[in-house]
Enzyme design. Structure first.
Site, PDB file in Angstrom:
ATOM      1  CG  ASP A 150      -2.173   0.844   0.974  1.00  0.00           C
ATOM      2  OD1 ASP A 150      -3.276   0.260   0.916  1.00  0.00           O
ATOM      3  OD2 ASP A 150      -2.038   2.082   0.806  1.00  0.00           O
ATOM      4  CB  THR A 179     -12.343   1.713  -8.754  1.00  0.00           C
ATOM      5  OG1 THR A 179     -13.227   0.800  -8.071  1.00  0.00           O
ATOM      6  CG2 THR A 179     -11.194   0.935  -9.329  1.00  0.00           C
ATOM      7  CB  THR A 233     -15.739  -2.387  -8.551  1.00  0.00           C
ATOM      8  OG1 THR A 233     -15.930  -3.252  -7.431  1.00  0.00           O
ATOM      9  CG2 THR A 233     -16.998  -2.316  -9.378  1.00  0.00           C
ATOM     10  CG  ASN A 282     -22.453  -3.704  -5.903  1.00  0.00           C
ATOM     11  OD1 ASN A 282     -22.752  -4.643  -5.162  1.00  0.00           O
ATOM     12  ND2 ASN A 282     -21.277  -3.123  -5.849  1.00  0.00           N
ATOM     13  CE1 TYR A 311     -42.713 -12.703 -14.305  1.00  0.00           C
ATOM     14  CE2 TYR A 311     -42.460 -12.628 -11.924  1.00  0.00           C
ATOM     15  CZ  TYR A 311     -43.209 -12.946 -13.041  1.00  0.00           C
ATOM     16  OH  TYR A 311     -44.455 -13.485 -12.887  1.00  0.00           O
ATOM     17  N   GLY A 362     -46.179  -6.876 -19.990  1.00  0.00           N
ATOM     18  CA  GLY A 362     -47.487  -6.449 -20.478  1.00  0.00           C
ATOM     19  C   GLY A 362     -48.543  -7.312 -19.823  1.00  0.00           C
ATOM     20  CB  CYS A 406     -51.745  -8.520 -13.684  1.00  0.00           C
ATOM     21  SG  CYS A 406     -53.200  -9.563 -13.631  1.00  0.00           S
ATOM     22  CE  LYS A 438     -47.519 -15.062 -18.773  1.00  0.00           C
ATOM     23  NZ  LYS A 438     -48.200 -15.570 -17.588  1.00  0.00           N
TER      24      LYS A 438
HETATM   25  N1  LIG Z   1     -15.457  -2.075   0.385  1.00  0.00           N
HETATM   26  C1  LIG Z   1     -16.209  -3.074  -0.042  1.00  0.00           C
HETATM   27  O1  LIG Z   1     -17.063  -3.603   0.672  1.00  0.00           O
HETATM   28  C2  LIG Z   1     -16.011  -3.634  -1.432  1.00  0.00           C
HETATM   29  C3  LIG Z   1     -16.618  -4.847  -1.774  1.00  0.00           C
HETATM   30  C4  LIG Z   1     -16.390  -5.383  -3.046  1.00  0.00           C
HETATM   31  C5  LIG Z   1     -15.589  -4.694  -3.947  1.00  0.00           C
HETATM   32  N2  LIG Z   1     -15.039  -3.493  -3.599  1.00  0.00           N
HETATM   33  C6  LIG Z   1     -14.153  -2.835  -4.572  1.00  0.00           C
HETATM   34  O2  LIG Z   1     -12.815  -3.159  -4.207  1.00  0.00           O
HETATM   35  C7  LIG Z   1     -11.959  -2.062  -4.469  1.00  0.00           C
HETATM   36  C8  LIG Z   1     -11.247  -1.640  -3.190  1.00  0.00           C
HETATM   37  O3  LIG Z   1     -12.214  -1.162  -2.287  1.00  0.00           O
HETATM   38  P1  LIG Z   1     -11.835  -0.793  -0.790  1.00  0.00           P
HETATM   39  O4  LIG Z   1     -13.112  -0.449  -0.110  1.00  0.00           O
HETATM   40  O5  LIG Z   1     -10.964  -1.846  -0.199  1.00  0.00           O
HETATM   41  O6  LIG Z   1     -10.961   0.538  -1.041  1.00  0.00           O
HETATM   42  P2  LIG Z   1     -10.145   1.372   0.030  1.00  0.00           P
HETATM   43  O7  LIG Z   1     -10.225   2.786  -0.382  1.00  0.00           O
HETATM   44  O8  LIG Z   1     -10.569   1.000   1.418  1.00  0.00           O
HETATM   45  O9  LIG Z   1      -8.662   0.866  -0.128  1.00  0.00           O
HETATM   46  C9  LIG Z   1      -7.902   1.052  -1.278  1.00  0.00           C
HETATM   47  C10 LIG Z   1      -6.443   1.020  -0.868  1.00  0.00           C
HETATM   48  O10 LIG Z   1      -5.643   1.070  -2.045  1.00  0.00           O
HETATM   49  C11 LIG Z   1      -4.482   1.801  -1.726  1.00  0.00           C
HETATM   50  N3  LIG Z   1      -3.787   2.210  -2.955  1.00  0.00           N
HETATM   51  C12 LIG Z   1      -4.132   3.160  -3.856  1.00  0.00           C
HETATM   52  N4  LIG Z   1      -3.208   3.222  -4.838  1.00  0.00           N
HETATM   53  C13 LIG Z   1      -2.291   2.281  -4.578  1.00  0.00           C
HETATM   54  C14 LIG Z   1      -1.111   1.849  -5.229  1.00  0.00           C
HETATM   55  N5  LIG Z   1      -0.703   2.402  -6.377  1.00  0.00           N
HETATM   56  N6  LIG Z   1      -0.400   0.847  -4.667  1.00  0.00           N
HETATM   57  C15 LIG Z   1      -0.805   0.278  -3.530  1.00  0.00           C
HETATM   58  N7  LIG Z   1      -1.919   0.639  -2.859  1.00  0.00           N
HETATM   59  C16 LIG Z   1      -2.639   1.636  -3.376  1.00  0.00           C
HETATM   60  C17 LIG Z   1      -5.002   2.950  -0.873  1.00  0.00           C
HETATM   61  O11 LIG Z   1      -3.967   3.556  -0.127  1.00  0.00           O
HETATM   62  C18 LIG Z   1      -6.016   2.210   0.002  1.00  0.00           C
HETATM   63  O12 LIG Z   1      -5.433   1.727   1.194  1.00  0.00           O
HETATM   64  C19 LIG Z   1     -12.839  -0.978  -5.081  1.00  0.00           C
HETATM   65  O13 LIG Z   1     -12.798  -1.078  -6.480  1.00  0.00           O
HETATM   66  C20 LIG Z   1     -14.217  -1.313  -4.575  1.00  0.00           C
HETATM   67  O14 LIG Z   1     -15.219  -0.826  -5.435  1.00  0.00           O
HETATM   68  C21 LIG Z   1     -15.213  -2.958  -2.361  1.00  0.00           C
END
Ligand SMILES: NC(=O)c1ccc[n+]([C@@H]2O[C@H](COP(=O)([O-])OP(=O)(O)OC[C@H]3O[C@@H](n4cnc5c(N)ncnc54)[C@H](O)[C@@H]3O)[C@@H](O)[C@H]2O)c1
Length: 429
Positions: A30, A86, A126, A212, A255, A263, A266, A322
């Site tokens: 990180d 993201t 994501t 989602n 569905y 349609g 109902c 239908k």
């Molecule tokens: N939070 C959820 O419940 C959840 C569930 C499913 C999917 N997601 C998806 O998973 C992804 C991560 O979500 P999150 O909630 O863990 O995000 P977050 O913001 O909690 O964590 C992301 C981490 O990535 C680090 N980071 C950014 N750039 C970096 C780099 N170049 N090198 C190393 N680390 C880097 C940041 O410092 C941060 O600690 C997203 O795309 C989110 O949509 C989240």
């Protein structure tokens, strides 16, 4: 396996700890030094039930460590799991810069170490469909050398139950067409108890959005129904508790197959009445309000497609909403026939069951209003409808495949997504 997890946020720290717990050797990477230091000390970098204990245990066991140095972490790695954020850009677009940076770092490492062991890059952040392939092409070296392979595997964990969810997701989606990546991901998650589905990368990316969006629809729906119930002095909890007991129609795959608009006698009537009732009670219900316009736009899309194909004579097979019924009330195919006729298209209709002379009551008055000249449009066989037509719209008719194949004209099946419809040859656009 030797695993590098990029991003020690909610997804990454749980992923790193759970993979280490399953016996893999994991390095978390990180940019945030605080998170890296926390993991190194055996502490959770954020609050999530059970995470602190798990991290302490796997760090003590020597299977999890963390660093800010991506290149060092990638040395000898079998798999790189990308879990960076993201977030939303100010305009609502998905910001993919963190994923781009990580892929750039991995790409740089691979270029500097062309002889190293094979690396499988598993993206869990994501991403919208098409993004993984676009970013990999932009940020990583040419994969032709076989130095690395890529899979997109969406994550379905929920915060607050993330550790249990990690081990028991609804399914493990592996988006890849690469056998090496498939084998690596299968091995990586072999202790996860869930059915495995291999799909294309873009399908895997979209599954996360479908999931989602559907969860959001369910929550908005439940809250709108509760507001409606409150307004009419109905116990919303009791209503929804009974509602979810129906696993045949309500909470089921019913569905959820893309196809024709809804349609019949109902759904449109009852949705209309519900909307009238919520408006009357001054209850905001934007989701319910959107249903009929959404449905109408779906029918309109088909009509526009037929017009764009330039069909001037059309065979419409199956007019009732239908198969097997002669109920024409609010059938989308009546709408289609009416609109096309209004646009000067010659429509010939065949329906096995519908006989205008036998229509009675509201069914008869509906069709008198919408298609008063129905008798003139109806023919008594599929062959008669198809003869001379530029194309066939397959409505509710259960026409045998061979009839459609033998027709010698394009078939637009209203019960399938538009990508299966006849398309205009590029040269004619
Ligand atoms: N939070 C959820 O419940 C959840 C569930 C499913 C999917 N997601 C998806 O998973 C992804 C991560 O979500 P999150 O909630 O863990 O995000 P977050 O913001 O909690 O964590 C992301 C981490 O990535 C680090 N980071 C950014 N750039 C970096 C780099 N170049 N090198 C190393 N680390 C880097 C940041 O410092 C941060 O600690 C997203 O795309 C989110 O949509 C989240």
């Amino acid at each position: 396996m030797r695993v590098v997890v990029f991003g020690l946020g909610y997804v990454g720290s749980v992923t790193a700890a759970c993979l280490a717990d399953e016996g893999h050797h994991v390095v978390g990477v990180d940019l945030a030094r605080q998170k890296v230091l926390a993991v190194r000390r055996g502490l959770a970098p954020l609050a999530e039930p059970g995470l602190a204990a798990l991290i302490s245990q796997v760090v003590d066991a020597g299977r999890l460590t963390a660093t800010t140095d991506a290149a060092r972490a990638l040395n000898d790695a079998d798999v790189a799991v990308v879990c960076v954020g993201t977030p939303s850009a100010p305009n609502g677009a998905l910001f993919t810069g963190y994923v781009e940076d990580v892929l750039g770092q991995i790409g740089g490492f691979l270029e500097e170490h062309p002889e190293g062991r094979h690396l499988t890059v598993v993206i869990r952040s994501t991403l919208l469909p098409g993004t993984t392939e676009r970013l990999v092409a932009a940020r990583m070296p040419d994969p032709a050398g076989g130095r690395y392979s890529v899979a997109y595997c969406p994550e379905f964990l929920r915060e607050s139950s993330a550790i249990v969810d990690f081990g028991h997701p609804p399914f493990t989606i592996i988006g890849t067409d690469d056998d090496v990546a498939l084998a690596a991901v299968t091995h990586l998650f072999d202790q996860v108890t869930a059915p495995v589905r291999q799909v294309s990368i873009a399908t895997a990316e979209s599954v996360k959005y479908a999931s989602n969006a559907f969860h959001a629809v369910k929550i908005a729906f439940a809250n709108e129904m509760a507001r409606f119930a409150d307004a009419y002095d109905v116990d919303a909890d009791a209503l929804m508790a009974v509602f979810v007991e129906d696993k045949v129609l309500n909470v089921s795959a019913r569905y959820l197959r893309p196809g024709a608009s809804f349609g019949g006698s109902c759904l449109p009537k009852d949705v209309r009445a519900l909307i009238h009732a919520v408006r009357h009670a001054d209850v905001a219900a934007p989701l319910l309000e959107s249903l009929l316009p959404s449905n109408a736009s779906h029918t309109r899309r088909l009509v526009d497609h037929v017009l764009s194909l330039g069909w001037r004579r059309v065979a419409l097979l199956g007019l009732a909403f239908k198969a097997g019924t002669d109920d024409l009330r609010e059938s989308p195919y009546v709408d289609i026939a009416e609109t096309l006729t209004g646009k000067g298209v010659q429509v010939r209709i065949f329906d096995e069951v519908v006989n205008p002379a036998e229509l009675v009551g509201s069914n008869e008055s509906y069709i008198r209003l919408r298609l008063p000249h129905l008798e003139r449009l109806l023919v008594d066989s599929r062959a008669a409808a198809i003869a001379g037509a530029d194309g066939i719209i397959l409505g509710s008719d259960r026409a045998p495949q061979e009839v459609l194949l033998d027709a010698g004209v394009p078939v637009l099946d209203a019960n399938t997504p538009a990508r299966h419809w006849p398309q205009l040859a590029l040269s004619r656009i």
